[in-house]
Scaffold this motif. Structure first.
Motif, PDB file in Angstrom:
ATOM      1  N   GLY A 215      42.415 -44.867  -2.008  1.00  0.00           N
ATOM      2  CA  GLY A 215      43.531 -45.712  -1.626  1.00  0.00           C
ATOM      3  C   GLY A 215      43.046 -46.786  -0.681  1.00  0.00           C
ATOM      4  O   GLY A 215      41.887 -46.776  -0.243  1.00  0.00           O
ATOM      5  N   PRO A 216      43.927 -47.730  -0.349  1.00  0.00           N
ATOM      6  CA  PRO A 216      43.541 -48.780   0.596  1.00  0.00           C
ATOM      7  C   PRO A 216      43.359 -48.206   1.998  1.00  0.00           C
ATOM      8  O   PRO A 216      43.963 -47.196   2.354  1.00  0.00           O
ATOM      9  CB  PRO A 216      44.701 -49.767   0.537  1.00  0.00           C
ATOM     10  N   VAL A 217      42.527 -48.868   2.775  1.00  0.00           N
ATOM     11  CA  VAL A 217      42.292 -48.468   4.169  1.00  0.00           C
ATOM     12  C   VAL A 217      43.151 -49.360   5.068  1.00  0.00           C
ATOM     13  O   VAL A 217      42.922 -50.577   5.134  1.00  0.00           O
ATOM     14  CB  VAL A 217      40.802 -48.614   4.541  1.00  0.00           C
ATOM     15  N   PRO A 218      44.149 -48.788   5.746  1.00  0.00           N
ATOM     16  CA  PRO A 218      44.931 -49.598   6.690  1.00  0.00           C
ATOM     17  C   PRO A 218      44.011 -50.144   7.787  1.00  0.00           C
ATOM     18  O   PRO A 218      43.119 -49.428   8.272  1.00  0.00           O
ATOM     19  CB  PRO A 218      45.931 -48.608   7.281  1.00  0.00           C
ATOM     20  N   ALA A 219      44.220 -51.392   8.158  1.00  0.00           N
ATOM     21  CA  ALA A 219      43.367 -51.988   9.196  1.00  0.00           C
ATOM     22  C   ALA A 219      43.379 -51.138  10.467  1.00  0.00           C
ATOM     23  O   ALA A 219      42.355 -51.020  11.141  1.00  0.00           O
ATOM     24  CB  ALA A 219      43.814 -53.420   9.491  1.00  0.00           C
ATOM     25  N   GLY A 220      44.490 -50.495  10.771  1.00  0.00           N
ATOM     26  CA  GLY A 220      44.582 -49.658  11.962  1.00  0.00           C
ATOM     27  C   GLY A 220      43.778 -48.376  11.904  1.00  0.00           C
ATOM     28  O   GLY A 220      43.553 -47.738  12.929  1.00  0.00           O
ATOM     29  N   ALA A 221      43.320 -47.991  10.710  1.00  0.00           N
ATOM     30  CA  ALA A 221      42.481 -46.794  10.571  1.00  0.00           C
ATOM     31  C   ALA A 221      41.020 -47.084  10.901  1.00  0.00           C
ATOM     32  O   ALA A 221      40.225 -46.168  11.056  1.00  0.00           O
ATOM     33  CB  ALA A 221      42.596 -46.223   9.158  1.00  0.00           C
ATOM     34  N   VAL A 222      40.682 -48.361  11.003  1.00  0.00           N
ATOM     35  CA  VAL A 222      39.311 -48.759  11.352  1.00  0.00           C
ATOM     36  C   VAL A 222      39.231 -48.848  12.870  1.00  0.00           C
ATOM     37  O   VAL A 222      39.830 -49.727  13.478  1.00  0.00           O
ATOM     38  CB  VAL A 222      38.932 -50.096  10.684  1.00  0.00           C
ATOM     39  N   VAL A 223      38.506 -47.904  13.460  1.00  0.00           N
ATOM     40  CA  VAL A 223      38.452 -47.833  14.917  1.00  0.00           C
ATOM     41  C   VAL A 223      37.369 -48.725  15.513  1.00  0.00           C
ATOM     42  O   VAL A 223      37.407 -49.032  16.703  1.00  0.00           O
ATOM     43  CB  VAL A 223      38.310 -46.374  15.414  1.00  0.00           C
ATOM     44  N   SER A 224      36.409 -49.132  14.685  1.00  0.00           N
ATOM     45  CA  SER A 224      35.410 -50.104  15.152  1.00  0.00           C
ATOM     46  C   SER A 224      34.754 -50.765  13.945  1.00  0.00           C
ATOM     47  O   SER A 224      34.712 -50.206  12.855  1.00  0.00           O
ATOM     48  CB  SER A 224      34.342 -49.445  16.034  1.00  0.00           C
ATOM     49  N   ALA A 225      34.274 -51.975  14.181  1.00  0.00           N
ATOM     50  CA  ALA A 225      33.509 -52.731  13.186  1.00  0.00           C
ATOM     51  C   ALA A 225      32.289 -53.280  13.913  1.00  0.00           C
ATOM     52  O   ALA A 225      32.406 -54.158  14.767  1.00  0.00           O
ATOM     53  CB  ALA A 225      34.349 -53.854  12.599  1.00  0.00           C
ATOM     54  N   THR A 226      31.127 -52.713  13.589  1.00  0.00           N
ATOM     55  CA  THR A 226      29.894 -53.021  14.294  1.00  0.00           C
ATOM     56  C   THR A 226      28.953 -53.785  13.378  1.00  0.00           C
ATOM     57  O   THR A 226      28.753 -53.375  12.231  1.00  0.00           O
ATOM     58  CB  THR A 226      29.204 -51.716  14.731  1.00  0.00           C
ATOM     59  N   PRO A 227      28.372 -54.879  13.845  1.00  0.00           N
ATOM     60  CA  PRO A 227      27.414 -55.598  12.987  1.00  0.00           C
ATOM     61  C   PRO A 227      26.295 -54.655  12.531  1.00  0.00           C
ATOM     62  O   PRO A 227      25.815 -53.819  13.296  1.00  0.00           O
ATOM     63  CB  PRO A 227      26.873 -56.693  13.904  1.00  0.00           C
ATOM     64  N   TYR A 228      25.925 -54.812  11.255  1.00  0.00           N
ATOM     65  CA  TYR A 228      24.830 -54.023  10.687  1.00  0.00           C
ATOM     66  C   TYR A 228      23.649 -54.952  10.516  1.00  0.00           C
ATOM     67  O   TYR A 228      23.803 -56.042   9.950  1.00  0.00           O
ATOM     68  CB  TYR A 228      25.225 -53.414   9.342  1.00  0.00           C
ATOM     69  N   PRO A 229      22.469 -54.558  10.978  1.00  0.00           N
ATOM     70  CA  PRO A 229      21.319 -55.463  10.887  1.00  0.00           C
ATOM     71  C   PRO A 229      20.934 -55.743   9.440  1.00  0.00           C
ATOM     72  O   PRO A 229      21.020 -54.854   8.598  1.00  0.00           O
ATOM     73  CB  PRO A 229      20.195 -54.710  11.625  1.00  0.00           C
TER      74      PRO A 229
END
Length: 108
Positions: free
Chosen positions: A90-104
């Motif tokens: 299913g879709p991932v609600p934006a609120g379920a993403v607790v962090s977005a970290t740059p990946y090298p």
């Protein structure tokens, strides 16, 4: 915590839309049937190499709180693989993403 590697641009669009619907590079949830390229921390580099090798666009690692999804998560072993990976059906609600970290990028 489920990790998902994403193009930074796809995550930015998802934040505006309120949900993330990209399965993996160039494929949508509707095309694939689930959110693919998910992993645990120890599987992340392998997923990056298999699905995002050679990508030069900025990538981010989305840390997804499974308890906030509201859709099934199934641990499955893809054909030819020896490990099980979480697939989000299913879709991932934006609120379920607790962090977005740059990946090298590859090679870093």
């Amino acid at each position: 915590m489920i990790l998902h590697l994403a193009l930074a641009a796809d995550w930015a669009a998802a934040r505006q839309a309120g949900e993330y619907r990209v399965s993996t590079l160039g494929r949508t949830l509707e095309q694939e049937g689930y959110i693919h390229a998910c992993s645990g921390r120890e599987q992340l580099d392998g997923v990056a190499g298999r699905y995002y090798g050679g990508v030069t666009e900025p990538l981010v690692v989305l840390a997804i709180d499974e308890s906030l999804l509201g859709c099934p998560v199934v641990l499955e072993t893809p054909p030819g693989a020896a490990e099980r990976f979480p697939h989000i059906y299913g879709p991932v609600p934006a609120g379920a993403v607790v962090s977005a970290t740059p990946y090298p990028p590859a090679g870093d």
